[in-house]
Design an enzyme around this catalytic site. Structure first.
Site, PDB file in Angstrom:
ATOM      1  N   LEU A 473      -1.546  85.094   1.537  1.00 41.76           N
ATOM      2  CA  LEU A 473      -1.457  86.414   2.175  1.00 41.76           C
ATOM      3  C   LEU A 473      -1.904  86.381   3.632  1.00 41.76           C
ATOM      4  O   LEU A 473      -2.545  87.316   4.113  1.00 41.76           O
ATOM      5  CB  LEU A 473      -2.259  87.446   1.381  1.00 41.76           C
ATOM      6  N   HIS A 474      -1.540  85.293   4.329  1.00 38.66           N
ATOM      7  CA  HIS A 474      -1.797  85.168   5.760  1.00 38.66           C
ATOM      8  C   HIS A 474      -0.489  84.865   6.508  1.00 38.66           C
ATOM      9  O   HIS A 474      -0.417  83.897   7.265  1.00 38.66           O
ATOM     10  CB  HIS A 474      -2.799  84.039   6.039  1.00 38.66           C
ATOM     11  N   PRO A 475       0.559  85.660   6.306  1.00 34.09           N
ATOM     12  CA  PRO A 475       1.850  85.319   6.918  1.00 34.09           C
ATOM     13  C   PRO A 475       1.828  85.495   8.435  1.00 34.09           C
ATOM     14  O   PRO A 475       1.190  86.404   8.967  1.00 34.09           O
ATOM     15  CB  PRO A 475       2.813  86.311   6.266  1.00 34.09           C
TER      16      PRO A 475
END
Length: 537
Positions: A473-475
């Site tokens: 969840l670090h795009p």
């Protein structure tokens, strides 16, 4: 279309970077600023309670709740993508870890042609944003809008995890954001007095009475107004209908890694053939818009715990939940005052590497499932060690599914596309097991429950990663900065070929940083505001 209003600057998206941009541009009262946010105000109570982020993980009231397309290397599983749809954006629903990345990450940006983005150049913006509870030093600031603090409450398990990592040969590190990143240490968080300190709290709280700042919630930007090669305004949708606003100086797009490329493409800026497929008139053929999507990737090793000291014990016990609620209500302490992630380690999967490529997160809980339906904990006392691959090779895309601006975008990651991606995670799982074998954790471990002690060979570990691994969840990267032919913005964050338009959020990162991405996104907002003000002077 409702009547137009004119501002000096319009910022689309009140997320981590957008709040910083709008807050800084409006602080001297010189400019009229409009900040648009598709979601509501941040009044949902669970936003502000640190452990409450589990309540926002799949809540459509404050969360876009995107899904990826099926991932080929992950047995065609869909990767759920929670993103903030509220003032503060994802900084209002994230895990609140304050991590900047490795200094060499930013030097690498500079080496790729992004002048002004080397570590020495971005450090002043990290410090300017920060009000660190430890006080100022050469790497940290005080008096800034963003509160950063040590954990006010920690379970006994946290110290055991830390000490076990040291026993496993990982050096202790008191500050991941200081002189050296490698080692094991306690995370700092964007929490103040046991309350979440989002970008909205940091930058919009002090700005709420500024007459020159208009904050419009439930205002979904649907199209940029581009005339003769210049962005002159924004069209946005409200509950009362569509509205247009004009910008006499600049528009700054801060819709995030998914929202920013989507808005550009809806406005005719993107891959020409793709836009034509959706009946969108091409203003400028820009193949890089929505390309180069990448993200950290992680799996985890889980253990049944011998003592009732985990977050699972809290979730699975009504009396414990009542006690935790009382502790928080009356003393702002207890498990609700934290977010369950206290300790981490930055390590190398291969000693020949120059800097860490793995982040070992040590969770005071263990789950059975994480999806858009929620987080399901194990029904017994358990905790987990999670290796995160920080330097993935896979690159994906964000594309339009529909010309409807309210439709979700099409997200494809192409995770685990190289042998290196697998190798790093396999080594990470072995490092986690080595930590768990140490004397400091022996009193807490009954047995390994996931993937299980029988999973030891490379092929079996690879199969387990394919079956259980998930997006971290670090795009980043979908409007990447640079001077390459398909770069979207230049080092001033100006969109190539379009005047009066910039992008400021994690989408501009040319390569992902080694660590959590919230603090770097806020830094990008700070630096963008400075560049915009310099250009307007």
């Amino acid at each position: 279309m409702q009547g137009e209003h004119t501002y000096d600057f319009i910022v689309t998206g009140a997320g981590s970077a957008g709040c910083a941009v709008a807050g800084r541009l409006s602080e001297d009262g010189k400019y009229r600023v409009l900040l648009l946010e598709a979601g509501p105000r941040d009044s949902y109570p669970w936003i502000h309670i640190p452990l409450g982020y589990h309540k926002t993980f799949n809540n459509p009231r404050v969360n876009w709740m995107f899904d990826s397309e099926p991932e080929p290397e992950l047995n065609d599983r869909i990767m759920y993508q929670p993103r903030g749809k509220v003032l503060g954006g994802t900084s209002s629903i994230n895990g609140m870890v304050y991590m900047r990345g490795n200094s060499a990450d930013y030097d690498e940006w500079r080496q790729r042609g992004c002048e002004g983005w080397d570590y020495d150049s971005v450090l002043p913006y990290f410090k300017r944003a920060e009000d660190n509870g430890r006080g100022p030093d050469p790497f940290h600031g005080s008096g800034g809008p963003l509160k950063v603090s040590d954990h006010a409450w920690q379970p006994t398990l946290a110290k055991a995890m830390h000490d076990a990592a040291v026993e496993a040969g990982i050096p202790a590190n008191p500050d991941f954001n200081g002189a050296n990143q490698e080692g094991v240490g306690y995370y700092q968080t964007t929490i103040s007095r046991s309350r979440r300190w989002s970008s909205a709290r940091a930058y919009l709280g002090p700005a709420k009475n500024r007459k020159n700042l208009t904050i419009a919630t439930s205002a979904h930007a649907t199209r940029l107004l581009i005339e003769n090669g210049r962005c002159v305004g924004v069209e946005y949708r409200t509950p009362d209908g569509p509205v247009q606003a004009r910008a006499s100086r600049e528009v700054i797009v801060s819709g995030g890694v998914y929202g920013s490329p989507q808005l550009l493409m809806l406005s005719g800026l993107g891959p020409a053939e793709h836009l034509k497929q959706h009946g969108i008139a091409v203003v400028r053929d820009m193949p890089g818009v929505g390309s180069h999507l990448h993200d950290h990737f992680n799996t985890y090793v889980a253990y049944k715990c011998a003592q009732p000291v985990t977050m699972n014990d809290l979730v699975n016990s009504l009396p414990r939940r009542i006690l935790a609620a009382a502790q928080y209500a009356f003393g702002r302490t207890g498990p609700l005052a934290s977010m369950g992630l206290y300790v981490g380690a930055m390590v190398r999967s291969d000693r020949r590497l120059e800097r860490p490529d793995l982040q070992i997160n040590m969770f005071a809980w263990a789950i059975r499932e994480r999806s858009r339906h929620g987080v399901v904990p194990q029904p017994f006392s358990a905790f987990g060690l999670s290796p995160v691959h920080l330097r993935p090779d896979g690159r994906g895309t964000v594309r339009l599914k529909s010309p409807d601006p309210l439709a979700p975008p099409e997200i494809r990651f192409n995770f685990l596309k190289s042998a290196n991606d697998y190798h790093a995670l396999i080594q990470g799982m072995r490092i986690c097991r080595e930590i768990a074998r140490q004397p400091a954790l022996k009193p807490f471990i009954v047995e390994e429950i996931l993937p299980g002690p029988q999973v030891v060979e490379d092929a079996d570990l690879k199969a387990d990663i394919r079956a259980r691994g998930v997006s971290n969840l670090h795009p980043v990267g979908t409007c990447r900065m640079g001077r390459e032919v398909d770069a979207v913005v230049d080092p001033q964050l100006r969109v190539h070929g379009i005047d009066g338009l910039r992008v400021a959020d994690a989408s501009i990162m040319p390569s992902i940083v080694a660590g959590n991405t919230n603090a770097p996104s806020i830094m990008i907002g700070e630096k963008c505001a400075d560049m915009v003000r310099s250009a307007a002077a």
